[in-house]
Design a protein around this motif. Structure first.
Motif, PDB file in Angstrom:
ATOM      1  N   ALA A   1      -4.774  11.319  14.321  1.00  0.00           N
ATOM      2  CA  ALA A   1      -5.705  10.880  13.270  1.00  0.00           C
ATOM      3  C   ALA A   1      -7.154  11.136  13.684  1.00  0.00           C
ATOM      4  CB  ALA A   1      -5.487   9.401  12.958  1.00  0.00           C
ATOM      5  N   ILE A   2      -7.457  10.868  14.934  1.00  0.00           N
ATOM      6  CA  ILE A   2      -8.818  11.093  15.433  1.00  0.00           C
ATOM      7  C   ILE A   2      -9.186  12.570  15.371  1.00  0.00           C
ATOM      8  CG2 ILE A   2     -10.194  11.110  17.566  1.00  0.00           C
ATOM      9  CD1 ILE A   2      -8.916   8.351  18.197  1.00  0.00           C
ATOM     10  N   THR A   3      -8.262  13.427  15.778  1.00  0.00           N
ATOM     11  CA  THR A   3      -8.589  14.854  15.834  1.00  0.00           C
ATOM     12  C   THR A   3      -8.626  15.506  14.456  1.00  0.00           C
ATOM     13  OG1 THR A   3      -6.287  15.457  16.287  1.00  0.00           O
ATOM     14  CG2 THR A   3      -7.758  15.134  18.199  1.00  0.00           C
TER      15      THR A   3
ATOM     16  N   MET B   1       0.854  -1.176   0.000  1.00  0.00           N
ATOM     17  CA  MET B   1       0.000   0.000   0.000  1.00  0.00           C
ATOM     18  C   MET B   1       0.897   1.235   0.000  1.00  0.00           C
ATOM     19  SD  MET B   1      -2.969   1.140   2.756  1.00  0.00           S
ATOM     20  CE  MET B   1      -4.144  -0.090   2.223  1.00  0.00           C
ATOM     21  N   THR B   2       0.521   2.210  -0.789  1.00  0.00           N
ATOM     22  CA  THR B   2       1.282   3.459  -0.841  1.00  0.00           C
ATOM     23  C   THR B   2       1.056   4.270   0.422  1.00  0.00           C
ATOM     24  OG1 THR B   2      -0.508   4.727  -1.839  1.00  0.00           O
ATOM     25  CG2 THR B   2       0.991   3.549  -3.352  1.00  0.00           C
ATOM     26  N   GLU B   3       1.918   5.256   0.642  1.00  0.00           N
ATOM     27  CA  GLU B   3       1.753   6.113   1.814  1.00  0.00           C
ATOM     28  C   GLU B   3       0.426   6.868   1.741  1.00  0.00           C
ATOM     29  OE1 GLU B   3       3.936   9.738   4.188  1.00  0.00           O
ATOM     30  OE2 GLU B   3       5.145   8.437   2.913  1.00  0.00           O
ATOM     31  N   ALA B   4       0.071   7.346   0.560  1.00  0.00           N
ATOM     32  CA  ALA B   4      -1.205   8.060   0.393  1.00  0.00           C
ATOM     33  C   ALA B   4      -2.380   7.118   0.676  1.00  0.00           C
ATOM     34  CB  ALA B   4      -1.312   8.640  -1.013  1.00  0.00           C
ATOM     35  N   GLY B   5      -2.267   5.891   0.229  1.00  0.00           N
ATOM     36  CA  GLY B   5      -3.312   4.901   0.494  1.00  0.00           C
ATOM     37  C   GLY B   5      -3.430   4.590   1.975  1.00  0.00           C
TER      38      GLY B   5
ATOM     39  N   GLN C   1      -2.588   6.650   4.458  1.00  0.00           N
ATOM     40  CA  GLN C   1      -3.183   7.824   5.096  1.00  0.00           C
ATOM     41  C   GLN C   1      -4.696   7.848   4.891  1.00  0.00           C
ATOM     42  OE1 GLN C   1      -1.855   9.992   7.182  1.00  0.00           O
ATOM     43  NE2 GLN C   1       0.121   9.004   7.045  1.00  0.00           N
ATOM     44  N   LYS C   2      -5.138   7.501   3.700  1.00  0.00           N
ATOM     45  CA  LYS C   2      -6.580   7.458   3.410  1.00  0.00           C
ATOM     46  C   LYS C   2      -7.251   6.401   4.264  1.00  0.00           C
ATOM     47  CE  LYS C   2     -10.349   7.959   0.733  1.00  0.00           C
ATOM     48  NZ  LYS C   2     -11.465   7.971   1.639  1.00  0.00           N
ATOM     49  N   ARG C   3      -6.638   5.258   4.400  1.00  0.00           N
ATOM     50  CA  ARG C   3      -7.202   4.168   5.219  1.00  0.00           C
ATOM     51  C   ARG C   3      -7.300   4.597   6.679  1.00  0.00           C
ATOM     52  NH1 ARG C   3     -10.536   0.464   6.313  1.00  0.00           N
ATOM     53  NH2 ARG C   3      -9.752  -1.444   7.214  1.00  0.00           N
TER      54      ARG C   3
END
Length: 110
Positions: free
Chosen positions: A42-44, A1-5, A7-9
């Protein structure tokens, strides 16, 4: 998985957590060691997370785990800072030191 992927996950999971917490009408706390606050971050990033996220604890050292969360030093000495027992004690400590009904704890070696 890419870094962008990745982060999206992570973003999608934080958003889903927020929807479920709101639906259950509960607040969440985190206690993190090796993630150094990454879960809380990530939550905030989720709009409106202040309505369901109470607080996060970053407890990198054994001393911080004991002082901030009430983890018994004897438990750490017996099982180590990277153990299921310590992670459980951290999660319980987060509940006892917050207004949250649910907590997550992470400990490990980065």
């Amino acid at each position: 998985m890419t870094e962008a992927g990745m982060q999206k996950r992570i973003s999608d999971l934080a958003d889903e957590l927020g929807r479920k917490a709101l639906g259950a009408q509960v607040k969440i706390a985190t206690t993190e060691s090796c993630t150094a606050g990454g879960i809380s971050w990530a939550i905030t990033q989720v709009p409106g997370s202040s309505s369901w996220f109470d607080r996060g604890f970053v407890v990198y050292t054994a001393r911080a785990k004991c002082e901030m969360l009430g983890v018994d030093p004897a438990l750490i000495e017996k099982h180590g800072v990277v153990s299921e027992q310590t992670a459980r004690a951290m999660a319980i400590g987060a509940l006892e030191h917050s207004e949250a009904a649910l907590s997550v704890s992470v400990t490990g070696i980065a």
